[in-house]
Write a protein that holds these residues in place. Structure first.
Motif: not given
Length: 143
Positions: A25-28, A32-35, A55-62
């Protein structure tokens, strides 16, 4: 309650230890969050690319974490609708998900997530786009 990257990571590790190590997890500075998902053998599919379910798991978790960043640690926030479009074949490299909340209501949250190769520094060529709706459980009134 605004959650930090460290708090979101800890929450993910506590509630979803089976997948928590896949995501960073990154927050600028602008909140602004990005995963980021580190691509491992388990994420690969034949043809030398990342699998759709990964890729779906990434989108869902993000998107889940973007919601929790805003509302606080509400574990029972759940996906009610999700659609993903795969646009480019990603290489075997880390992927970055950038969620955007369009509507944050009392019960429903609507938004999208763009997934890019982490090496795409300008985020000009997304590999996938997901539209998601989540449900936030009603607040429990205390007697």
């Amino acid at each position: 309650m605004q959650m930090t990257a460290e708090q979101l990571t800890q929450f993910l590790q506590q509630l979803f230890p089976q997948v928590a190590d896949d995501f960073v997890v990154h927050i600028s500075a602008k909140d602004r969050l990005s995963v980021e998902m580190t691509v491992k053998d388990k994420h690969m599919r034949p043809g030398g690319t990342v699998s759709g379910p990964s890729m779906f798991a990434l989108a869902d978790v993000a998107f889940y974490l973007a919601i929790l960043q805003k509302i606080g640690p509400e574990g029972l926030t759940v996906t009610t609708s999700a659609t993903i479009n795969f646009m480019r074949k990603p290489g075997l490299e880390p992927l970055m998900a950038i969620p955007q909340i369009h509507k944050l209501g009392q019960r429903l949250v609507v938004g999208n997530v763009l997934i890019h190769a982490a090496s795409d520094q300008l985020f000009k060529k997304p590999v996938a786009s997901a539209s998601l709706t989540y449900s936030i459980p009603p607040k429990q009134e205390t007697p």
